[in-house]
Enzyme design. Structure first.
Site, PDB file in Angstrom:
ATOM      1  N   LYS A   1      -2.484   6.238  -4.342  1.00 23.09           N
ATOM      2  CA  LYS A   1      -3.556   7.173  -4.006  1.00 23.09           C
ATOM      3  C   LYS A   1      -3.271   8.530  -4.631  1.00 23.09           C
ATOM      4  O   LYS A   1      -2.124   8.988  -4.633  1.00 23.09           O
ATOM      5  CB  LYS A   1      -3.681   7.331  -2.481  1.00 23.09           C
ATOM      6  CG  LYS A   1      -3.744   6.025  -1.705  1.00 23.09           C
ATOM      7  CD  LYS A   1      -3.733   6.272  -0.200  1.00 23.09           C
ATOM      8  CE  LYS A   1      -3.554   4.972   0.562  1.00 23.09           C
ATOM      9  NZ  LYS A   1      -2.169   4.451   0.486  1.00 23.09           N
TER      10      LYS A   1
ATOM     11  N   HIS B   1      -7.106   9.954  -1.993  1.00 18.82           N
ATOM     12  CA  HIS B   1      -6.460   9.853  -0.683  1.00 18.82           C
ATOM     13  C   HIS B   1      -7.284  10.475   0.442  1.00 18.82           C
ATOM     14  O   HIS B   1      -7.253   9.990   1.576  1.00 18.82           O
ATOM     15  CB  HIS B   1      -5.081  10.515  -0.734  1.00 18.82           C
ATOM     16  CG  HIS B   1      -4.134   9.992   0.283  1.00 18.82           C
ATOM     17  ND1 HIS B   1      -2.771  10.002   0.126  1.00 18.82           N
ATOM     18  CD2 HIS B   1      -4.317   9.423   1.499  1.00 18.82           C
ATOM     19  CE1 HIS B   1      -2.175   9.471   1.170  1.00 18.82           C
ATOM     20  NE2 HIS B   1      -3.101   9.110   2.026  1.00 18.82           N
TER      21      HIS B   1
ATOM     22  N   ASP C   1       0.835  -1.193   0.000  1.00 18.60           N
ATOM     23  CA  ASP C   1       0.000   0.000   0.000  1.00 18.60           C
ATOM     24  C   ASP C   1       0.875   1.250   0.000  1.00 18.60           C
ATOM     25  O   ASP C   1       1.488   1.597   1.002  1.00 18.60           O
ATOM     26  CB  ASP C   1      -0.905   0.007   1.230  1.00 18.60           C
ATOM     27  CG  ASP C   1      -1.823   1.222   1.262  1.00 18.60           C
ATOM     28  OD1 ASP C   1      -2.852   1.185   0.567  1.00 18.60           O
ATOM     29  OD2 ASP C   1      -1.493   2.195   1.970  1.00 18.60           O
TER      30      ASP C   1
ATOM     31  N   TYR D   1       3.363   9.570  -0.378  1.00 18.33           N
ATOM     32  CA  TYR D   1       4.399   8.865   0.388  1.00 18.33           C
ATOM     33  C   TYR D   1       5.787   9.032  -0.230  1.00 18.33           C
ATOM     34  O   TYR D   1       6.782   8.708   0.393  1.00 18.33           O
ATOM     35  CB  TYR D   1       4.088   7.373   0.485  1.00 18.33           C
ATOM     36  CG  TYR D   1       2.816   7.013   1.202  1.00 18.33           C
ATOM     37  CD1 TYR D   1       2.037   7.967   1.854  1.00 18.33           C
ATOM     38  CD2 TYR D   1       2.376   5.686   1.224  1.00 18.33           C
ATOM     39  CE1 TYR D   1       0.862   7.606   2.493  1.00 18.33           C
ATOM     40  CE2 TYR D   1       1.202   5.331   1.864  1.00 18.33           C
ATOM     41  CZ  TYR D   1       0.449   6.291   2.499  1.00 18.33           C
ATOM     42  OH  TYR D   1      -0.709   5.933   3.136  1.00 18.33           O
TER      43      TYR D   1
END
Length: 280
Positions: free
Chosen positions: A78, A111, A48, A53
């Site tokens: 996302k 997100h 994930d 990120y």
């Protein structure tokens, strides 16, 4: 109450694809290549990630270097808030594919709902189009409350396949979970380990249950989410923890264990992370 799981256990998404019930979260893991390789070697088949990120490239490198075939690995990303909107979402999906080095991404989520209704719906429309073009396989959302999910229906779109929300004994978001489960939306739990918050992760109730089963607190928390019927996404960059977090298939929480953990719910006050589900 017997519930048999293995590391290979999956849930069926509404278009037929299978999502592994246990995944590795890579939030704040900027050099995720090593961790993902370790997870894949340990048997994980679900990673994930997210644009926010900043590790899509590292995840893609790990998949390329692994002996596991790409088609056997479920990858999530996302759309971050700054990229929401119709054209910007389409562009950002292409950029994510390039960073990963993939031909497709298994699951793409919005997100968060913070950018507002117009951008939320534009983003959702763009993701559906990217799915039809084969760039992504499944469309979902993250941090969506019930009104956000209902606005998707109100706009004439299909409901998302997945809603990824913060879930652990202190923040159970029961109304959202119930709505999702009644409407065929897979529930994903992020922060299932309560971000190791002192006084919560080591709460006496959790520790007592862990001692009873000869397990650690993290394993009890992960097992609880699995027995709730959720996909769970514990994150760690520690090789030993990555392995031990997957060692949750040789025990089962009994009805009292589950009831005791359920009783810890503090609602929104139990949140240990951002909490966008109430965004307008």
């Amino acid at each position: 109450m017997t519930t048999v799981f293995t590391l290979k256990s999956t849930a069926r998404l509404h278009r037929g694809h299978q999502i592994p019930l246990l995944g590795l979260g890579v939030y704040q893991n900027y050099d995720a290549r090593t961790s993902v390789l370790q997870a894949l070697e340990a048997g994980y088949r679900h990673i994930d990630s997210a644009q926010a990120y900043r590790n899509e490239e590292a995840v893609g490198q790990a998949v390329a270097q692994s002996s596991v075939k790409r088609e056997d690995i479920f990858i999530t990303s996302k759309v971050k808030g700054a990229n929401q909107g119709y054209q910007s979402t389409l562009k950002s999906v292409n950029e994510s594919l390039e960073r990963f080095g993939f031909d497709y991404i298994d699951l793409f989520l919005i997100h968060d709902p913070y950018p507002g209704k117009v951008k939320r719906l534009e983003t959702y429309k763009a993701l559906l189009e990217a799915r039809e073009e084969g760039k992504i396989r499944t469309v979902g959302v993250s941090n969506y409350g019930i009104p956000h999910l209902k606005e998707i229906l109100g706009a004439g779109f299909e409901l998302p396949a997945v809603n990824q929300i913060q879930l652990h004994p202190f923040c159970q978001q029961r109304e959202i979970v119930d709505y999702c489960q009644k409407n065929g939306i897979i529930v994903q739990a992020y922060s299932p380990l309560i971000q190791a918050q002192k006084g919560m992760f080591d709460h006496p109730t959790i520790t007592t249950i862990a001692t009873k089963h000869g397990k650690d607190n993290a394993q009890v928390l992960i097992r609880w989410t699995l027995q709730k019927g959720w996909v769970t996404l514990p994150k760690s960059a520690n090789p030993e923890r990555i392995v031990s977090n997957a060692a949750v298939y040789d025990f089962e929480l009994d009805e009292k264990d589950v009831a005791d953990l359920d009783s810890l719910d503090r609602g929104d006050e139990g949140s240990v992370s951002w909490h966008p589900v109430n965004a307008p």
